[in-house]
Write a protein that holds these residues in place. Structure first.
Motif, PDB file in Angstrom:
ATOM      1  N   MET A   1       0.822  -1.200   0.000  1.00 52.23           N
ATOM      2  CA  MET A   1       0.000   0.000   0.000  1.00 52.23           C
ATOM      3  C   MET A   1       0.861   1.257   0.000  1.00 52.23           C
ATOM      4  O   MET A   1       0.615   2.198  -0.763  1.00 52.23           O
ATOM      5  CB  MET A   1      -0.922   0.009   1.227  1.00 52.23           C
ATOM      6  CG  MET A   1      -1.873   1.195   1.272  1.00 52.23           C
ATOM      7  SD  MET A   1      -2.802   1.302   2.813  1.00 52.23           S
ATOM      8  CE  MET A   1      -1.524   1.869   3.935  1.00 52.23           C
ATOM      9  N   PHE A   2       1.895   1.287   0.841  1.00 56.18           N
ATOM     10  CA  PHE A   2       2.736   2.481   0.920  1.00 56.18           C
ATOM     11  C   PHE A   2       3.591   2.660  -0.327  1.00 56.18           C
ATOM     12  O   PHE A   2       3.972   3.790  -0.663  1.00 56.18           O
ATOM     13  CB  PHE A   2       3.617   2.417   2.166  1.00 56.18           C
ATOM     14  CG  PHE A   2       2.863   2.651   3.448  1.00 56.18           C
ATOM     15  CD1 PHE A   2       2.059   3.763   3.593  1.00 56.18           C
ATOM     16  CD2 PHE A   2       2.951   1.752   4.495  1.00 56.18           C
ATOM     17  CE1 PHE A   2       1.356   3.981   4.776  1.00 56.18           C
ATOM     18  CE2 PHE A   2       2.260   1.955   5.676  1.00 56.18           C
ATOM     19  CZ  PHE A   2       1.450   3.072   5.811  1.00 56.18           C
ATOM     20  N   ILE A   3       3.909   1.563  -1.005  1.00 55.54           N
ATOM     21  CA  ILE A   3       4.648   1.684  -2.263  1.00 55.54           C
ATOM     22  C   ILE A   3       3.727   2.176  -3.370  1.00 55.54           C
ATOM     23  O   ILE A   3       4.078   3.051  -4.165  1.00 55.54           O
ATOM     24  CB  ILE A   3       5.267   0.326  -2.653  1.00 55.54           C
ATOM     25  CG1 ILE A   3       6.441   0.003  -1.736  1.00 55.54           C
ATOM     26  CG2 ILE A   3       5.732   0.338  -4.101  1.00 55.54           C
ATOM     27  CD1 ILE A   3       7.612   0.945  -1.870  1.00 55.54           C
ATOM     28  N   ALA A   4       2.521   1.625  -3.431  1.00 55.76           N
ATOM     29  CA  ALA A   4       1.582   2.023  -4.479  1.00 55.76           C
ATOM     30  C   ALA A   4       1.127   3.466  -4.302  1.00 55.76           C
ATOM     31  O   ALA A   4       0.938   4.191  -5.288  1.00 55.76           O
ATOM     32  CB  ALA A   4       0.377   1.081  -4.490  1.00 55.76           C
ATOM     33  N   ALA A   5       0.953   3.887  -3.059  1.00 55.34           N
ATOM     34  CA  ALA A   5       0.552   5.270  -2.777  1.00 55.34           C
ATOM     35  C   ALA A   5       1.726   5.969  -2.096  1.00 55.34           C
ATOM     36  O   ALA A   5       1.655   6.344  -0.916  1.00 55.34           O
ATOM     37  CB  ALA A   5      -0.691   5.294  -1.900  1.00 55.34           C
ATOM     38  N   ASP A   6       2.817   6.121  -2.826  1.00 47.87           N
ATOM     39  CA  ASP A   6       4.033   6.654  -2.204  1.00 47.87           C
ATOM     40  C   ASP A   6       3.895   8.115  -1.810  1.00 47.87           C
ATOM     41  O   ASP A   6       4.729   8.645  -1.077  1.00 47.87           O
ATOM     42  CB  ASP A   6       5.232   6.469  -3.123  1.00 47.87           C
ATOM     43  CG  ASP A   6       5.129   7.302  -4.408  1.00 47.87           C
ATOM     44  OD1 ASP A   6       4.031   7.785  -4.715  1.00 47.87           O
ATOM     45  OD2 ASP A   6       6.153   7.437  -5.097  1.00 47.87           O
ATOM     46  N   GLN A   7       2.821   8.797  -2.250  1.00 51.24           N
ATOM     47  CA  GLN A   7       2.599  10.160  -1.797  1.00 51.24           C
ATOM     48  C   GLN A   7       2.418  10.217  -0.282  1.00 51.24           C
ATOM     49  O   GLN A   7       2.761  11.211   0.358  1.00 51.24           O
ATOM     50  CB  GLN A   7       1.369  10.760  -2.484  1.00 51.24           C
ATOM     51  CG  GLN A   7       1.534  10.996  -3.977  1.00 51.24           C
ATOM     52  CD  GLN A   7       1.201   9.754  -4.790  1.00 51.24           C
ATOM     53  OE1 GLN A   7       0.988   8.686  -4.225  1.00 51.24           O
ATOM     54  NE2 GLN A   7       1.143   9.890  -6.102  1.00 51.24           N
ATOM     55  N   ILE A   8       1.860   9.136   0.292  1.00 49.24           N
ATOM     56  CA  ILE A   8       1.703   9.083   1.751  1.00 49.24           C
ATOM     57  C   ILE A   8       3.068   9.113   2.419  1.00 49.24           C
ATOM     58  O   ILE A   8       3.303   9.865   3.367  1.00 49.24           O
ATOM     59  CB  ILE A   8       0.927   7.809   2.157  1.00 49.24           C
ATOM     60  CG1 ILE A   8      -0.466   7.808   1.542  1.00 49.24           C
ATOM     61  CG2 ILE A   8       0.853   7.696   3.678  1.00 49.24           C
ATOM     62  CD1 ILE A   8      -1.233   6.527   1.789  1.00 49.24           C
ATOM     63  N   VAL A   9       3.993   8.296   1.934  1.00 42.46           N
ATOM     64  CA  VAL A   9       5.338   8.242   2.503  1.00 42.46           C
ATOM     65  C   VAL A   9       6.045   9.578   2.312  1.00 42.46           C
ATOM     66  O   VAL A   9       6.710  10.098   3.218  1.00 42.46           O
ATOM     67  CB  VAL A   9       6.144   7.095   1.860  1.00 42.46           C
ATOM     68  CG1 VAL A   9       7.588   7.097   2.344  1.00 42.46           C
ATOM     69  CG2 VAL A   9       5.493   5.751   2.166  1.00 42.46           C
ATOM     70  N   ARG A  10       5.908  10.155   1.127  1.00 46.20           N
ATOM     71  CA  ARG A  10       6.555  11.439   0.854  1.00 46.20           C
ATOM     72  C   ARG A  10       5.998  12.537   1.771  1.00 46.20           C
ATOM     73  O   ARG A  10       6.750  13.402   2.238  1.00 46.20           O
ATOM     74  CB  ARG A  10       6.357  11.816  -0.618  1.00 46.20           C
ATOM     75  CG  ARG A  10       7.136  10.928  -1.573  1.00 46.20           C
ATOM     76  CD  ARG A  10       6.799  11.227  -3.025  1.00 46.20           C
ATOM     77  NE  ARG A  10       7.533  10.347  -3.925  1.00 46.20           N
ATOM     78  CZ  ARG A  10       8.741  10.614  -4.402  1.00 46.20           C
ATOM     79  NH1 ARG A  10       9.345  11.735  -4.086  1.00 46.20           N
ATOM     80  NH2 ARG A  10       9.335   9.765  -5.216  1.00 46.20           N
TER      81      ARG A  10
END
Length: 380
Positions: free
Chosen positions: A349-358
């Motif tokens: 999930m965090f890789i697919a929606a990397d905007q969250i991590v950023r």
């Protein structure tokens, strides 16, 4: 010009922006894994478990002894090779969900060579490897040809071919008919005959009682071969160009249908090698519950590495470590082994929606032109 009543955001130094622009593809997946582990610890705590004991058990189960390390590497090997298969298709603009079926096809072809021929190891082992690659390539070519000739989407075709491969394997093993692959000595009809000793991969000793099979060497070699092929060869350039912009590829004189078939064949051959490696190095036969789920998890392995072949070596090891250490984690912390699946899902999930991590770590967002291509999607 500042807007009245609004505090302007502090500008980031140019050096900071340049650093993240260059290294964020490396740090974002690492931070995604760390974030998933943090959220996993919260979930463990909410269920009354000891997250620290769980993660210590996970580490010790995966790397805490030579035997644990060997088990992790053995478990990781098919994920690395299948991850390369998926990544090569991604780079070509294709979504190969069929690595599972291609793995089974390669494994069954390796079994045929291993049970019907008696040769010296110097000939038998290479023949088994080639048979696995050919089996996986032939199975993937079906989806490639359908895509190139009719436009049928590879996602649907490869999913259906997965089911066909698994059910065909089950029938070939369970059937008692002559010339099929069920073992007459196995009363449960649940596996093929064992392959000849001469086709089994040699072991690499890690101590007096611990050994690896040479399949990990094959995986490491394939990592560098695929990286070189995609980035340093004319065919690799054509595959990447067709995947990124088919119209530009056509204008440059590249045959897009040809590259589609070639990409699927090469991707399938890698998945078939993963199946052959499991047969020749671990199980020595194909059973009805052979190695379920590796082809699907390989998609996550490739995504975690951003389809970078070198990165897949490490993401595959991470995936194998999570699965290997899960049982000791369960024992030490008294929690469900399914927590590992939750952590894996969080990583994806965090890789697919990397905007969250950023956003969490204040990493500059990617510009629209910097989007990572996975596949051209349903539009072909």
């Amino acid at each position: 010009m500042a807007v009245e009543g609004r505090t302007p955001e502090p500008a980031q130094p140019a050096g900071f922006r340049a650093f993240w622009a260059r290294y964020s593809p490396l740090f974002v997946p690492i931070l995604a894994v760390i974030t998933a582990l943090i959220v996993g610890a919260v979930i463990i705590g909410m269920t009354g478990g000891d997250w620290l004991a769980a993660y210590i058990g996970l580490w010790q189960g995966a790397f805490g002894s030579p035997r644990a390390l060997a088990n992790t590497v053995i478990r990781s090997t098919p994920y690395i090779i299948c991850g390369l298969a998926v990544a090569l298709a991604f780079k070509s603009g294709l979504f190969n969900i069929g690595a599972e079926g291609q793995l089974y096809a390669g494994a069954m072809c390796a079994v045929v060579i291993g049970t019907t021929l008696q040769l010296p190891p110097i000939f038998h082992i290479p023949m088994g490897i080639v048979a696995g690659a050919v089996g996986g390539a032939a199975w993937a070519a079906i989806a490639g040809i359908l895509k190139a000739r009719t436009g049928a989407h590879e996602v649907i075709n490869t999913i259906m071919l997965n089911y066909i491969a698994l059910r065909l394997t089950d029938w070939l093993i369970r059937s008692r008919q002559p010339l099929l692959l069920g073992d007459p000595l196995d009363t449960s009809s649940s596996r093929t005959p064992f392959i000849a000793e001469s086709m089994r991969l040699p072991n690499i000793r890690l101590g007096e009682t611990t050994a690896l099979h040479a399949g990990i060497l094959m995986a490491i070699i394939l990592v560098f071969v695929v990286a070189w092929f995609l980035n340093r060869t004319t065919i690799g350039f054509e595959l990447r160009t067709s995947g990124t912009n088919p119209n530009a590829a056509k204008y440059a004189g590249i045959s897009v249908p040809k590259t589609i078939v070639l990409a699927m064949v090469l991707s399938g051959s890698l998945a078939g090698l993963a199946g052959a490696g499991e047969v020749m190095g671990v199980r020595y036969a194909v059973s009805t519950d052979f190695i379920s789920g590796v082809g699907f998890d390989a998609i996550a392995v490739a995504l975690l590495a951003r389809s970078n072949p070198i990165g897949i070596l490490f993401s595959g090891l991470l995936w194998g470590a999570l699965l290997t250490g899960a049982r000791l984690m369960q024992v030490r912390a008294g929690i469900s082994i399914d927590v590992i699946r939750i952590i894996q899902a969080l990583i994806i999930m965090f890789i697919a929606a990397d905007q969250i991590v950023r956003w969490l770590y204040r990493i500059p967002q990617r510009k629209p032109g910097e989007e990572v291509l996975i596949s051209k999607g349903w539009g072909g």
